[in-house]
Design a protein around this motif. Structure first.
Motif, PDB file in Angstrom:
ATOM      1  N   VAL A  18      41.084  71.135  16.423  1.00 19.49           N
ATOM      2  CA  VAL A  18      41.260  70.030  15.476  1.00 19.49           C
ATOM      3  C   VAL A  18      41.864  70.454  14.132  1.00 19.49           C
ATOM      4  N   PRO A  19      41.386  71.532  13.472  1.00 15.34           N
ATOM      5  CA  PRO A  19      41.980  71.891  12.178  1.00 15.34           C
ATOM      6  C   PRO A  19      43.482  72.156  12.262  1.00 15.34           C
ATOM      7  N   SER A  20      43.939  72.746  13.371  1.00 16.43           N
ATOM      8  CA  SER A  20      45.373  73.002  13.517  1.00 16.43           C
ATOM      9  C   SER A  20      46.152  71.700  13.622  1.00 16.43           C
ATOM     10  N   LEU A  21      45.616  70.745  14.380  1.00 15.74           N
ATOM     11  CA  LEU A  21      46.280  69.448  14.506  1.00 15.74           C
ATOM     12  C   LEU A  21      46.345  68.754  13.153  1.00 15.74           C
ATOM     13  N   ARG A  22      45.242  68.738  12.434  1.00 14.07           N
ATOM     14  CA  ARG A  22      45.219  68.088  11.121  1.00 14.07           C
ATOM     15  C   ARG A  22      46.180  68.775  10.148  1.00 14.07           C
ATOM     16  N   ALA A  23      46.240  70.113  10.213  1.00 17.42           N
ATOM     17  CA  ALA A  23      47.115  70.847   9.300  1.00 17.42           C
ATOM     18  C   ALA A  23      48.583  70.566   9.598  1.00 17.42           C
ATOM     19  N   LEU A  24      48.930  70.430  10.868  1.00 18.87           N
ATOM     20  CA  LEU A  24      50.312  70.111  11.224  1.00 18.87           C
ATOM     21  C   LEU A  24      50.724  68.755  10.644  1.00 18.87           C
ATOM     22  N   VAL A  25      49.849  67.773  10.805  1.00 22.19           N
ATOM     23  CA  VAL A  25      50.159  66.430  10.303  1.00 22.19           C
ATOM     24  C   VAL A  25      50.196  66.435   8.772  1.00 22.19           C
ATOM     25  N   ALA A  26      49.202  67.075   8.151  1.00 23.18           N
ATOM     26  CA  ALA A  26      49.154  67.130   6.686  1.00 23.18           C
ATOM     27  C   ALA A  26      50.369  67.861   6.128  1.00 23.18           C
ATOM     28  N   GLY A  27      50.892  68.827   6.882  1.00 17.83           N
ATOM     29  CA  GLY A  27      52.033  69.603   6.421  1.00 17.83           C
ATOM     30  C   GLY A  27      53.373  68.928   6.662  1.00 17.83           C
ATOM     31  N   GLY A  28      53.332  67.734   7.263  1.00 17.98           N
ATOM     32  CA  GLY A  28      54.562  67.001   7.475  1.00 17.98           C
ATOM     33  C   GLY A  28      55.313  67.366   8.743  1.00 17.98           C
ATOM     34  N   TYR A  29      54.653  68.110   9.644  1.00 20.69           N
ATOM     35  CA  TYR A  29      55.290  68.451  10.910  1.00 20.69           C
ATOM     36  C   TYR A  29      55.276  67.230  11.834  1.00 20.69           C
ATOM     37  N   ARG A  30      56.238  67.173  12.718  1.00 20.95           N
ATOM     38  CA  ARG A  30      56.453  65.974  13.532  1.00 20.95           C
ATOM     39  C   ARG A  30      55.749  66.091  14.888  1.00 20.95           C
ATOM     40  N   VAL A  31      54.512  65.662  14.942  1.00 24.26           N
ATOM     41  CA  VAL A  31      53.749  65.675  16.199  1.00 24.26           C
ATOM     42  C   VAL A  31      54.020  64.351  16.907  1.00 24.26           C
ATOM     43  N   VAL A  32      54.765  64.420  18.007  1.00 22.01           N
ATOM     44  CA  VAL A  32      55.178  63.192  18.686  1.00 22.01           C
ATOM     45  C   VAL A  32      54.157  62.705  19.707  1.00 22.01           C
ATOM     46  N   ALA A  33      53.232  63.572  20.113  1.00 17.28           N
ATOM     47  CA  ALA A  33      52.172  63.162  21.043  1.00 17.28           C
ATOM     48  C   ALA A  33      51.097  64.228  21.095  1.00 17.28           C
ATOM     49  N   VAL A  34      49.903  63.784  21.439  1.00 17.13           N
ATOM     50  CA  VAL A  34      48.761  64.682  21.633  1.00 17.13           C
ATOM     51  C   VAL A  34      48.276  64.514  23.068  1.00 17.13           C
ATOM     52  N   VAL A  35      48.133  65.621  23.772  1.00 21.04           N
ATOM     53  CA  VAL A  35      47.631  65.612  25.148  1.00 21.04           C
ATOM     54  C   VAL A  35      46.228  66.203  25.131  1.00 21.04           C
TER      55      VAL A  35
END
Length: 324
Positions: A18-35
């Motif tokens: 979870v922290p990695s996912l949140r950090a990616l989004v907070a950092g402005g990285y483009r997460v197009v889907a979560v599996v």
């Protein structure tokens, strides 16, 4: 290429991811889907339980995919339609090639050890159980073999004498988050140089297989330091445990042990598993080279308690022996 432009598919299930996912989004990285894993019944009412990653993804407003089978044609086609540039896997199940090879820059995994050591499902537990004083996190490219892909990055983390699997889990979860972001940036910049895990003598490697209940049973004939590391490596979950037998009875009572200390001593005439206590403040158990003083435990069917709390209601403790 700008790392923020990469189309990322994130795959994971438990809290560790979870922290990695949140950090990616907070950092402005483009997460197009979560599996993540499908919802599963849990608890007494067998209500459907959502994974920690799914809950976080929903809070972040990300599309969630929950395939029962990762080779399912509909899921594969949905994934392909997302045109992923990069896949990131943290604490997920084994992926088929059709999935991990799909992103044009590949798919990398975050593993909670210094690969190639401690490949497997329980790397944090086994590092502590084996008395290691250092572990870490590794990012590596997925391939056909479990935890054997080319290494992209590593960060070393010391294991303190008081650390348990619980405290190291937190440390590696946070350290791993930084390594995930660093790995994404280096891949996007074309700066990453994968290091193959080859020419390694398997006899020098320490495995980290999944841990089952019987693996957690304490052997009181072992040296004290090894027993303490064993308890630390399983605390708070799944927890080291012991069988207890009352004098004159073969009925088995079990107890989980969460914290203990070791005192070296010579006691040739005392059998391993022998219990000593003043009935008020301490319980200690004989091992191969001294005494294990119990600090926190949970007798089957009871609450987790400190030894002082437990002894308020356990008056016949000296009638028991601990045994493997």
């Amino acid at each position: 290429m700008n790392a923020k432009d990469l189309r990322i598919v994130f795959m994971g299930t438990p809290e560790f991811a979870v922290p990695s996912l949140r950090a990616l989004v907070a950092g402005g990285y483009r997460v197009v889907a979560v599996v993540t894993a499908p919802d599963k019944p849990a608890g007494r009412g067998q209500r459907l339980h959502e994974s920690d990653v799914k809950i976080a993804a929903r809070e972040l407003g990300l599309p969630v995919l929950q395939p029962e089978k990762l080779r399912d044609p509909e899921f594969v086609e949905t994934l392909r339609s997302l045109e992923p540039d990069l896949g990131i896997v943290i604490a997920f199940r084994m992926l088929p090639e059709v999935v991990w090879a799909m992103p044009r820059l590949g798919t990398f995994n975050l593993h909670a050890s210094l690969l190639p050591q401690y490949r497997g499902a329980a790397p944090i537990n086994w590092a502590i159980i084996n008395g290691e004083r250092e572990t870490g996190v590794t990012t590596f490219l997925l391939n056909h073999e479990i935890d054997k892909g080319a290494i992209l990055g590593q960060i070393r983390v010391p294991i303190g004498e008081e650390d348990t699997v619980g405290t190291m889990y937190e440390k590696l979860m946070q350290t791993g988050t930084g390594l995930v972001l660093e790995t994404v940036e280096r891949i996007a910049a074309g700066e990453v140089q994968p290091v193959e895990q080859q020419q390694i003598d398997d006899r020098t490697l320490k495995p980290a297989p999944k841990i089952f209940k019987e693996d957690c049973r304490i052997d009181w004939s072992q040296p004290g330091r090894r027993i303490i590391d064993f308890i630390r490596g399983l605390s708070p979950y799944p927890a080291a445990w012991t069988a207890m037998y009352r004098e004159g009875s073969e009925e088995e009572l079990t107890a989980k042990i969460f914290a203990a200390a070791f005192e070296a001593a010579a006691h040739d005439k005392v059998a391993c598993g022998t219990v000593e206590s003043d009935g008020r403040t301490f319980i200690r158990v004989a091992c191969a080279d001294g005494w294990i003083t119990l600090e926190e435990l949970q007798i089957a069917g009871k609450r987790r308690l400190s030894v002082r709390e437990l002894l308020l209601g356990w008056r016949d403790v000296l009638q028991y022996r601990f045994q493997k």
